[in-house]
Design a protein around this motif. Sequence first.
Motif, short mmCIF file in Angstrom:
data_model
loop_
_atom_site.label_atom_id
_atom_site.label_comp_id
_atom_site.label_asym_id
_atom_site.label_seq_id
_atom_site.Cartn_x
_atom_site.Cartn_y
_atom_site.Cartn_z
N MET A 297 0.84 -1.17 0.00
CA MET A 297 0.00 0.00 0.00
C MET A 297 0.90 1.24 0.00
O MET A 297 1.88 1.29 0.71
CB MET A 297 -0.89 -0.03 1.24
CG MET A 297 -1.86 1.09 1.29
SD MET A 297 -3.10 0.96 0.06
CE MET A 297 -4.55 0.94 1.00
N ARG B 223 0.94 10.30 -1.34
CA ARG B 223 -0.21 10.41 -2.24
C ARG B 223 -0.51 11.85 -2.63
O ARG B 223 -0.45 12.75 -1.81
CB ARG B 223 -1.45 9.80 -1.60
CG ARG B 223 -1.32 8.33 -1.39
CD ARG B 223 -2.62 7.74 -0.97
NE ARG B 223 -2.41 6.37 -0.51
CZ ARG B 223 -3.33 5.65 0.09
NH1 ARG B 223 -4.52 6.15 0.28
NH2 ARG B 223 -3.06 4.43 0.46
N LYS C 202 -3.49 14.15 -3.74
CA LYS C 202 -4.94 14.04 -3.62
C LYS C 202 -5.71 15.28 -4.06
O LYS C 202 -6.82 15.17 -4.54
CB LYS C 202 -5.32 13.74 -2.17
CG LYS C 202 -4.93 12.36 -1.72
CD LYS C 202 -5.52 12.09 -0.37
CE LYS C 202 -5.33 10.64 -0.01
NZ LYS C 202 -6.02 10.28 1.21
N ARG D 292 -12.27 0.92 -12.75
CA ARG D 292 -11.39 2.08 -12.56
C ARG D 292 -10.71 2.03 -11.20
O ARG D 292 -9.50 2.25 -11.09
CB ARG D 292 -12.18 3.38 -12.69
CG ARG D 292 -12.71 3.63 -14.09
CD ARG D 292 -13.20 5.05 -14.28
NE ARG D 292 -14.12 5.53 -13.26
CZ ARG D 292 -15.44 5.43 -13.30
NH1 ARG D 292 -16.02 4.81 -14.31
NH2 ARG D 292 -16.18 5.94 -12.34
N ASN D 293 -11.46 1.71 -10.16
CA ASN D 293 -10.88 1.64 -8.82
C ASN D 293 -9.87 0.51 -8.71
O ASN D 293 -8.82 0.67 -8.08
CB ASN D 293 -11.98 1.49 -7.77
CG ASN D 293 -12.82 2.73 -7.62
OD1 ASN D 293 -12.36 3.83 -7.91
ND2 ASN D 293 -14.05 2.55 -7.20
N ARG D 294 -10.17 -0.62 -9.33
CA ARG D 294 -9.23 -1.74 -9.30
C ARG D 294 -7.93 -1.37 -10.01
O ARG D 294 -6.84 -1.67 -9.51
CB ARG D 294 -9.83 -2.98 -9.93
CG ARG D 294 -8.86 -4.13 -9.98
CD ARG D 294 -9.53 -5.45 -10.31
NE ARG D 294 -8.58 -6.50 -10.55
CZ ARG D 294 -7.87 -7.11 -9.60
NH1 ARG D 294 -8.00 -6.76 -8.35
NH2 ARG D 294 -7.02 -8.07 -9.91
N ARG E 39 -6.62 1.60 -10.39
CA ARG E 39 -5.87 2.53 -9.53
C ARG E 39 -5.21 1.80 -8.37
O ARG E 39 -4.07 2.10 -8.00
CB ARG E 39 -6.79 3.65 -9.03
CG ARG E 39 -7.11 4.66 -10.10
CD ARG E 39 -7.71 5.93 -9.51
NE ARG E 39 -8.98 5.70 -8.87
CZ ARG E 39 -10.17 5.85 -9.47
NH1 ARG E 39 -10.23 6.22 -10.73
NH2 ARG E 39 -11.28 5.64 -8.81
N ARG E 40 -5.91 0.83 -7.77
CA ARG E 40 -5.32 0.07 -6.67
C ARG E 40 -4.11 -0.72 -7.13
O ARG E 40 -3.08 -0.77 -6.44
CB ARG E 40 -6.35 -0.88 -6.05
CG ARG E 40 -7.33 -0.22 -5.14
CD ARG E 40 -8.09 -1.22 -4.29
NE ARG E 40 -8.71 -2.28 -5.05
CZ ARG E 40 -9.95 -2.24 -5.54
NH1 ARG E 40 -10.70 -1.17 -5.36
NH2 ARG E 40 -10.44 -3.27 -6.21
N VAL E 41 -4.20 -1.34 -8.30
CA VAL E 41 -3.08 -2.12 -8.84
C VAL E 41 -1.88 -1.20 -9.10
O VAL E 41 -0.75 -1.52 -8.74
CB VAL E 41 -3.50 -2.87 -10.12
CG1 VAL E 41 -2.30 -3.45 -10.84
CG2 VAL E 41 -4.50 -3.97 -9.78
N ARG F 34 -1.30 1.73 -7.72
CA ARG F 34 -0.83 2.25 -6.43
C ARG F 34 0.07 1.23 -5.73
O ARG F 34 1.12 1.57 -5.19
CB ARG F 34 -2.03 2.59 -5.54
CG ARG F 34 -1.68 3.44 -4.36
CD ARG F 34 -2.89 3.83 -3.52
NE ARG F 34 -3.92 4.46 -4.31
CZ ARG F 34 -5.19 4.07 -4.35
NH1 ARG F 34 -5.59 3.03 -3.63
NH2 ARG F 34 -6.07 4.70 -5.08
N HIS F 35 -0.33 -0.03 -5.79
CA HIS F 35 0.48 -1.10 -5.19
C HIS F 35 1.83 -1.23 -5.90
O HIS F 35 2.86 -1.39 -5.25
CB HIS F 35 -0.29 -2.42 -5.25
CG HIS F 35 0.44 -3.57 -4.64
ND1 HIS F 35 0.58 -3.72 -3.29
CD2 HIS F 35 1.09 -4.60 -5.21
CE1 HIS F 35 1.28 -4.81 -3.05
NE2 HIS F 35 1.60 -5.36 -4.20
#
Length: 90
Positions: free
Chosen positions: A1, A7, A9, A57-59, A61-63, A65-66
């Motif tokens: 994470m 970040r 924002k 879209r959220n997935r 961004r999470r990938v 970000r990781h």
Amino acid sequence: MLPVCYRLKERRDFSRVYARGRSKACREFVLYRCKRQGEGIRIGFSSSKKLGGAVERNRARRVFRHAAAGMLDSFPAGYDYVFVIRCGAK
């Protein structure tokens, strides 16, 4: 994470990076980079509705970000970065 201190924002920060920054593009994403005041780095992620619904879209961004969290040492300090995720990232 990706830790919160890394970040990007605020909308005004994203706008500044888009307006003043330089970009490089590939099939999966566009990377914007802009010099900033201070020593650290901040990274933001954006994706349009062309990528899919909110879940996709959220997935994405999470990938991203990781992946960025694992590569923090490879980003030069003193810059803000924005990744604009494209449809090729699917």
